[in-house]
Design a protein around this motif. Structure first.
Motif, short mmCIF file in Angstrom:
data_model
loop_
_atom_site.label_atom_id
_atom_site.label_comp_id
_atom_site.label_asym_id
_atom_site.label_seq_id
_atom_site.Cartn_x
_atom_site.Cartn_y
_atom_site.Cartn_z
N LEU A 58 63.17 13.17 64.79
CA LEU A 58 64.53 13.32 64.24
C LEU A 58 64.48 13.99 62.87
CD1 LEU A 58 66.06 9.87 65.24
CD2 LEU A 58 66.99 12.11 65.88
N VAL A 59 63.57 13.54 62.02
CA VAL A 59 63.49 14.11 60.66
C VAL A 59 63.11 15.59 60.74
CG1 VAL A 59 62.28 13.99 58.44
CG2 VAL A 59 63.01 11.88 59.60
N HIS A 60 62.15 15.92 61.58
CA HIS A 60 61.75 17.33 61.73
C HIS A 60 62.88 18.15 62.36
CE1 HIS A 60 57.85 16.57 60.14
NE2 HIS A 60 57.45 15.83 61.17
N HIS A 61 63.59 17.56 63.33
CA HIS A 61 64.74 18.23 63.94
C HIS A 61 65.80 18.53 62.88
CE1 HIS A 61 68.38 19.00 66.21
NE2 HIS A 61 68.93 17.92 65.64
N LEU A 62 66.07 17.59 62.01
CA LEU A 62 67.08 17.79 60.97
C LEU A 62 66.71 18.98 60.09
CD1 LEU A 62 67.79 14.06 60.26
CD2 LEU A 62 69.48 15.75 61.07
N ALA A 63 65.44 19.08 59.72
CA ALA A 63 65.01 20.24 58.91
C ALA A 63 65.19 21.53 59.71
CB ALA A 63 63.56 20.06 58.47
N ASP A 64 64.78 21.53 60.97
CA ASP A 64 64.94 22.72 61.82
C ASP A 64 66.41 23.10 61.94
OD1 ASP A 64 62.18 22.74 62.37
OD2 ASP A 64 62.41 21.76 64.32
N ASN A 90 64.93 20.49 72.13
CA ASN A 90 63.95 19.60 72.75
C ASN A 90 62.56 20.21 72.77
OD1 ASN A 90 65.61 17.38 73.21
ND2 ASN A 90 66.36 18.22 75.14
N HIS A 91 62.48 21.52 72.98
CA HIS A 91 61.19 22.20 72.98
C HIS A 91 60.61 22.22 71.57
CE1 HIS A 91 61.36 23.66 77.18
NE2 HIS A 91 62.66 23.69 76.95
N TRP A 92 61.49 22.48 70.58
CA TRP A 92 61.03 22.49 69.19
C TRP A 92 60.50 21.11 68.81
CZ3 TRP A 92 63.50 25.85 64.89
CH2 TRP A 92 63.67 27.16 65.35
N ALA A 93 61.20 20.05 69.26
CA ALA A 93 60.81 18.68 68.92
C ALA A 93 59.47 18.29 69.55
CB ALA A 93 61.90 17.70 69.35
N ALA A 94 59.02 19.04 70.53
CA ALA A 94 57.75 18.75 71.20
C ALA A 94 56.59 19.58 70.63
CB ALA A 94 57.88 19.01 72.70
N ALA A 96 53.75 21.05 67.93
CA ALA A 96 52.76 20.34 67.11
C ALA A 96 53.29 19.97 65.72
CB ALA A 96 51.49 21.18 66.98
N ASP A 97 54.10 20.81 65.10
CA ASP A 97 54.56 20.52 63.74
C ASP A 97 55.50 19.31 63.69
OD1 ASP A 97 56.60 22.04 64.97
OD2 ASP A 97 57.27 22.87 63.06
N SER A 98 55.99 18.88 64.84
CA SER A 98 56.83 17.68 64.87
C SER A 98 56.01 16.40 64.84
CB SER A 98 57.73 17.70 66.11
OG SER A 98 58.73 18.67 65.96
N LYS A 99 54.71 16.56 64.77
CA LYS A 99 53.83 15.40 64.66
C LYS A 99 53.33 15.22 63.22
CE LYS A 99 52.40 15.67 69.49
NZ LYS A 99 53.56 16.43 69.88
N LEU A 100 53.70 16.16 62.35
CA LEU A 100 53.33 16.05 60.94
C LEU A 100 53.96 14.82 60.30
CD1 LEU A 100 53.93 19.71 59.65
CD2 LEU A 100 51.76 18.46 59.53
N GLY A 101 53.48 14.48 59.12
CA GLY A 101 54.17 13.47 58.33
C GLY A 101 55.56 13.97 58.01
N ILE A 102 56.46 13.08 57.67
CA ILE A 102 57.85 13.46 57.47
C ILE A 102 58.14 14.04 56.09
CG2 ILE A 102 58.77 11.87 59.20
CD1 ILE A 102 59.41 9.97 56.81
N ASP A 103 57.24 13.84 55.15
CA ASP A 103 57.51 14.28 53.78
C ASP A 103 57.83 15.77 53.69
OD1 ASP A 103 57.18 11.72 52.91
OD2 ASP A 103 55.20 12.04 52.02
N VAL A 104 57.13 16.58 54.47
CA VAL A 104 57.36 18.02 54.41
C VAL A 104 58.80 18.36 54.83
CG1 VAL A 104 56.43 18.52 56.72
CG2 VAL A 104 56.38 20.27 54.95
#
Length: 168
Positions: A58-64, A90-94, A96-104
Motif C-alpha cells: 500500500l505504501v509503495h502503491h501510494l508513492a507510485d 496490481n502488476h506494479w505492486a508485485a 521487486a521494489d514493492s518489497k523494499l522498506g517503506i521509508d523510501v
C-alpha cells in the motif's frame, strides 16, 4: 473494499472544497508516516483483507500513484487534454521494489506532495478546469476533480492501513 465509501464526484466544486482537498493532500504524507511510526517490520506484511495488498505494498502503491497524479497535473497544465498513460497497479505492486522498506516511499510521498501542493496552491481558476484524458475510463478529467479524487484516494488507503494494523 471501500472503508470510507467510493469517491463521489460533486456536481460542482467550490473553492472551499478544493482548498480542503489540497490541505488533505498536503497533510497526507505526515498521516502515512504517523500511522507507520513504531510499526514492527513483520507487521508491514499484514493485509487489510484476504487477498488484499500488504501495508508495505500500500505504501509503495501510494508513492507510485501520487507520482503519476503529479505528472498528470503537469501534463494537463502544459498540453491540451493529453492522453495519460494508465498503469497496471496490481502488476506494479508485485514488482521487486514493492518489497523494499517503506521509508523510501514515505520520503517520496513527502517530496512529491510538497511540489504538488505548491503547484496546486499557485494555480488559477482557468488551470483548474484543464483536463487530461484517461483512456481506460474513456473520459477527460478536470484537474479540480482529480484533486478531490486524490484526496479521497489517500484517505481510502489510510483506512486500509488502519484495518491491516488491526489484523493478526
Amino acid at each position: 473494499m471501500y472503508p470510507i465509501g467510493r469517491f463521489q464526484q460533486p456536481k460542482s466544486i467550490s473553492l472551499e472544497a478544493l482548498s480542503s482537498a489540497i490541505l488533505g493532500i498536503h497533510r497526507f504524507p505526515e498521516a502515512v508516516a504517523g500511522l507507520l511510526t513504531d510499526l514492527p517490520e513483520e507487521r508491514l506484511d499484514s493485509r487489510y483483507r484476504p487477498g488484499g495488498w500488504t501495508i508495505r505494498q500500500l505504501v509503495h502503491h501510494l508513492a507510485d500513484s501520487h507520482m503519476n497524479a503529479y505528472m498528470r497535473f503537469k501534463l494537463a497544465l502544459t498540453e491540451e487534454t493529453p492522453v495519460i498513460k494508465p498503469y497496471k497497479e496490481n502488476h506494479w505492486a508485485a514488482l521487486a521494489d514493492s518489497k523494499l522498506g517503506i521509508d523510501v516511499s514515505v520520503q517520496l510521498l513527502a517530496g512529491i506532495h510538497e511540489r504538488w501542493c505548491f503547484l496546486m496552491q499557485n494555480m488559477d481558476e482557468s488551470q483548474w478546469i484543464r483536463r487530461f484524458f484517461h483512456p481506460e475510463q474513456k473520459q477527460s478529467i478536470a484537474l479540480n476533480v482529480s484533486a478531490l479524487a486524490y484526496d479521497w484516494h489517500g484517505r481510502h488507503h489510510l483506512a486500509h492501513i488502519r484495518l491491516a494494523k488491526l489484523s493478526k
